[in-house]
Design a protein around this motif. Structure first.
Motif, PDB file in Angstrom:
ATOM      1  N   LEU A   1       4.054   2.358   1.722  1.00 18.92           N
ATOM      2  CA  LEU A   1       5.109   3.277   1.497  1.00 18.92           C
ATOM      3  C   LEU A   1       4.374   4.586   2.059  1.00 18.92           C
ATOM      4  N   LEU A   2       5.264   5.299   2.679  1.00 15.45           N
ATOM      5  CA  LEU A   2       4.986   6.603   3.539  1.00 15.45           C
ATOM      6  C   LEU A   2       5.653   7.780   2.859  1.00 15.45           C
ATOM      7  N   CYS A   3       4.632   8.763   2.503  1.00 13.70           N
ATOM      8  CA  CYS A   3       5.335  10.034   2.323  1.00 13.70           C
ATOM      9  C   CYS A   3       4.466  10.967   2.646  1.00 13.70           C
ATOM     10  N   SER A   4       4.546  12.435   2.345  1.00 15.63           N
ATOM     11  CA  SER A   4       3.744  13.398   3.068  1.00 15.63           C
ATOM     12  C   SER A   4       2.542  13.647   2.146  1.00 15.63           C
ATOM     13  N   GLU A   5       2.600  13.610   0.868  1.00 14.22           N
ATOM     14  CA  GLU A   5       1.682  13.936  -0.159  1.00 14.22           C
ATOM     15  C   GLU A   5       0.267  13.154   0.286  1.00 14.22           C
ATOM     16  N   HIS A   6      -0.996  14.116   0.372  1.00 17.66           N
ATOM     17  CA  HIS A   6      -1.961  13.687   0.697  1.00 17.66           C
ATOM     18  C   HIS A   6      -2.522  12.295  -0.398  1.00 17.66           C
ATOM     19  N   LEU A   7      -2.639  12.830  -1.518  1.00 13.96           N
ATOM     20  CA  LEU A   7      -2.861  11.778  -2.545  1.00 13.96           C
ATOM     21  C   LEU A   7      -1.676  11.338  -3.482  1.00 13.96           C
ATOM     22  N   PRO A   8      -1.983   9.967  -3.984  1.00  9.22           N
ATOM     23  CA  PRO A   8      -0.760   9.527  -4.386  1.00  9.22           C
ATOM     24  C   PRO A   8      -0.319  10.126  -6.052  1.00  9.22           C
ATOM     25  N   HIS A   9      -1.332  10.670  -6.515  1.00  8.89           N
ATOM     26  CA  HIS A   9      -1.127  10.971  -7.978  1.00  8.89           C
ATOM     27  C   HIS A   9      -0.388  12.355  -7.911  1.00  8.89           C
ATOM     28  N   HIS A  10       0.112  12.923  -6.784  1.00 10.81           N
ATOM     29  CA  HIS A  10       0.946  14.083  -6.732  1.00 10.81           C
ATOM     30  C   HIS A  10       2.293  13.691  -5.776  1.00 10.81           C
ATOM     31  N   CYS A  11       2.687  12.471  -5.712  1.00  7.50           N
ATOM     32  CA  CYS A  11       3.696  12.055  -4.979  1.00  7.50           C
ATOM     33  C   CYS A  11       4.566  10.941  -5.533  1.00  7.50           C
ATOM     34  N   HIS A  12       5.834  11.157  -5.277  1.00  9.66           N
ATOM     35  CA  HIS A  12       6.929  10.106  -5.842  1.00  9.66           C
ATOM     36  C   HIS A  12       6.659   8.758  -5.394  1.00  9.66           C
ATOM     37  N   ARG A  13       5.724   8.298  -4.328  1.00 11.44           N
ATOM     38  CA  ARG A  13       5.525   7.044  -3.934  1.00 11.44           C
ATOM     39  C   ARG A  13       4.964   6.249  -4.917  1.00 11.44           C
ATOM     40  N   MET A  14       4.071   6.794  -5.700  1.00  8.21           N
ATOM     41  CA  MET A  14       3.343   6.304  -7.029  1.00  8.21           C
ATOM     42  C   MET A  14       4.291   5.800  -7.885  1.00  8.21           C
ATOM     43  N   PHE A  15       5.386   6.756  -8.144  1.00 10.25           N
ATOM     44  CA  PHE A  15       6.393   6.409  -9.220  1.00 10.25           C
ATOM     45  C   PHE A  15       7.321   5.158  -8.596  1.00 10.25           C
ATOM     46  N   ALA A  16       7.590   4.987  -7.130  1.00  8.93           N
ATOM     47  CA  ALA A  16       8.330   4.232  -6.797  1.00  8.93           C
ATOM     48  C   ALA A  16       7.928   2.995  -6.966  1.00  8.93           C
ATOM     49  N   LEU A  17       6.307   2.662  -6.720  1.00  8.22           N
ATOM     50  CA  LEU A  17       5.951   1.465  -6.894  1.00  8.22           C
ATOM     51  C   LEU A  17       5.634   1.304  -8.311  1.00  8.22           C
TER      52      LEU A  17
ATOM     53  N   ALA B   1       0.798  -1.033  -0.145  1.00  8.77           N
ATOM     54  CA  ALA B   1      -0.055   0.183  -0.092  1.00  8.77           C
ATOM     55  C   ALA B   1       0.956   1.262   0.055  1.00  8.77           C
ATOM     56  N   SER B   2       0.258   2.260  -0.176  1.00  8.50           N
ATOM     57  CA  SER B   2       0.892   3.367  -0.017  1.00  8.50           C
ATOM     58  C   SER B   2      -0.045   4.506   0.665  1.00  8.50           C
ATOM     59  N   ILE B   3       0.584   5.579   1.573  1.00 10.36           N
ATOM     60  CA  ILE B   3      -0.210   6.654   2.232  1.00 10.36           C
ATOM     61  C   ILE B   3       0.749   8.010   2.314  1.00 10.36           C
ATOM     62  N   GLY B   4      -0.187   8.797   2.526  1.00  9.31           N
ATOM     63  CA  GLY B   4       0.460  10.228   2.798  1.00  9.31           C
ATOM     64  C   GLY B   4      -0.252  10.661   4.145  1.00  9.31           C
TER      65      GLY B   4
END
Length: 153
Positions: free
Chosen positions: A120-136, A11-14
């Motif tokens: 995966l944890l990052c700060s951005e609320h939504l994944p479509h504005h965050c590098h966690r989406m790219f990492a996955l 999963a991923s979360i901000g």
């Protein structure tokens, strides 16, 4: 030796825009066993309940989950700064981020087992504005689509 080709649930979360209750309830509800921190800056006061020094305690006691820092998936400061300063488009940020983690050889240096029931944890609320989406996305391409991804929002 034959490698296991099973699907890995990740999963991923901000944390931004979420109360502590919502954040930890999402992790618990998704049965996350390990939070993988891929933030560039995880000690800022702006991180609130998600600061590196506090998060392991909260995760253990509220979710029965572990905390692991994975700096190999964090962007470099200059890359993030150029994107946030609008010097890079989202597409160019993706290209440069993929190049960065490719040079780091994350697909070879990270064990897919770490991601099983991970988040995966990052700060951005939504994944479509965050590098966690790219990492996955990157890891899934290199690990033969073995990651089943859920974005917790």
């Amino acid at each position: 030796m034959k490698r296991d080709k099973s699907v890995v649930q990740v999963a991923s979360i901000g944390f931004t825009g979420k109360s502590a209750q919502k954040f930890f309830d999402l992790l618990k509800g998704a049965q996350v066993r390990t939070v993988l921190d891929i933030r560039l800056n995880n000690t800022s006061q702006l991180a609130g309940f998600a600061k590196r020094q506090d998060l392991p305690y909260f995760l253990e006691h509220l979710c029965n989950a572990a905390y692991v820092e994975v700096p190999e998936l964090a962007p470099e400061p200059d890359l993030l700064k150029r994107y946030q300063g609008k010097q890079l488009s989202w597409e160019n940020f993706r290209e440069e981020y993929f190049d960065l983690i490719s040079r780091r050889r994350v697909e070879s240096n990270l064990d897919i087992a770490l991601f099983e029931s991970g988040c995966l944890l990052c700060s951005e609320h939504l994944p479509h504005h965050c590098h966690r989406m790219f990492a996955l996305e990157y890891l899934n391409q290199h690990w033969n689509s073995r990651l089943s991804i859920t974005h917790l929002t």
